[in-house]
Design a protein around this motif. Structure first.
Motif, mmCIF file in Angstrom:
data_model
loop_
_atom_site.group_PDB
_atom_site.id
_atom_site.type_symbol
_atom_site.label_atom_id
_atom_site.label_comp_id
_atom_site.label_asym_id
_atom_site.label_seq_id
_atom_site.Cartn_x
_atom_site.Cartn_y
_atom_site.Cartn_z
ATOM 1 N N ASN A 1 10.603 -14.286 -23.412
ATOM 2 C CA ASN A 1 9.481 -14.951 -22.964
ATOM 3 C C ASN A 1 8.934 -14.621 -21.252
ATOM 4 O O ASN A 1 7.511 -15.294 -21.094
ATOM 5 C CB ASN A 1 9.529 -16.270 -23.637
ATOM 6 C CG ASN A 1 9.877 -16.660 -25.074
ATOM 7 O OD1 ASN A 1 9.543 -16.350 -25.548
ATOM 8 N ND2 ASN A 1 10.990 -16.878 -25.155
ATOM 9 N N LYS A 2 9.658 -14.428 -20.603
ATOM 10 C CA LYS A 2 9.039 -14.329 -19.264
ATOM 11 C C LYS A 2 8.529 -12.806 -19.186
ATOM 12 O O LYS A 2 7.172 -13.013 -18.333
ATOM 13 C CB LYS A 2 10.125 -14.275 -18.543
ATOM 14 C CG LYS A 2 10.231 -13.732 -16.954
ATOM 15 C CD LYS A 2 11.213 -14.157 -16.222
ATOM 16 C CE LYS A 2 10.676 -13.892 -14.579
ATOM 17 N NZ LYS A 2 11.951 -13.762 -13.854
ATOM 18 N N SER B 1 4.176 -13.776 -20.891
ATOM 19 C CA SER B 1 3.817 -14.267 -19.357
ATOM 20 C C SER B 1 2.697 -13.478 -18.413
ATOM 21 O O SER B 1 2.561 -14.351 -17.811
ATOM 22 C CB SER B 1 5.086 -15.373 -18.733
ATOM 23 O OG SER B 1 5.814 -15.181 -17.784
#
Length: 126
Positions: free
Chosen positions: A30-31, A34
């Protein structure tokens, strides 16, 4: 080289390095997403785990790795002003062996800044 250019390059470098470190050091998809465009985020979601992404998307495993950017490598990609090709340099270890690699990526500028859009296959350098 003006101040704006170095700030632009900082933004590109931050996106590229943050993306790779999220996958290799933090195992945090998820990081990593981004720092990517929707297109690349969908691909990462499809593989579902950091190790699968290392294997199928990035084609390289590391136990530990330092990543730098070749500062001479910034070039427009396909003559598009909002797309840049950049070369990352990887130095690390895997199973006790020293591993060195170079990988080209494409960054795309959106209103927020620069995002990783593509990881180019080293076998097909255009």
């Amino acid at each position: 080289m003006g101040h704006k250019t170095s700030q632009e390059n900082q933004s590109k470098m931050h996106a590229a390095l943050s993306f790779y470190y999220a996958i290799y050091r933090e195992g945090d998809i998820n990081k990593a997403k981004s720092f990517t465009t929707d297109r690349l985020a969908k691909l990462l979601t499809h593989y579902g785990s950091a190790s699968a992404i290392q294997r199928y998307v990035l084609n390289r495993y590391f136990d530990s790795v330092e990543i730098t950017i070749d500062p001479t490598s910034f070039t427009q990609y396909l003559n598009r002003e909002n797309e840049q090709r950049v070369t990352l340099v990887f130095q690390g270890t895997y199973n006790g062996e020293q591993v060195k690699d170079r990988r080209d990526i494409v960054l795309v500028r959106d209103k927020e800044g620069w995002l990783v859009d593509q990881i180019l296959d080293p076998r097909y350098r255009p």
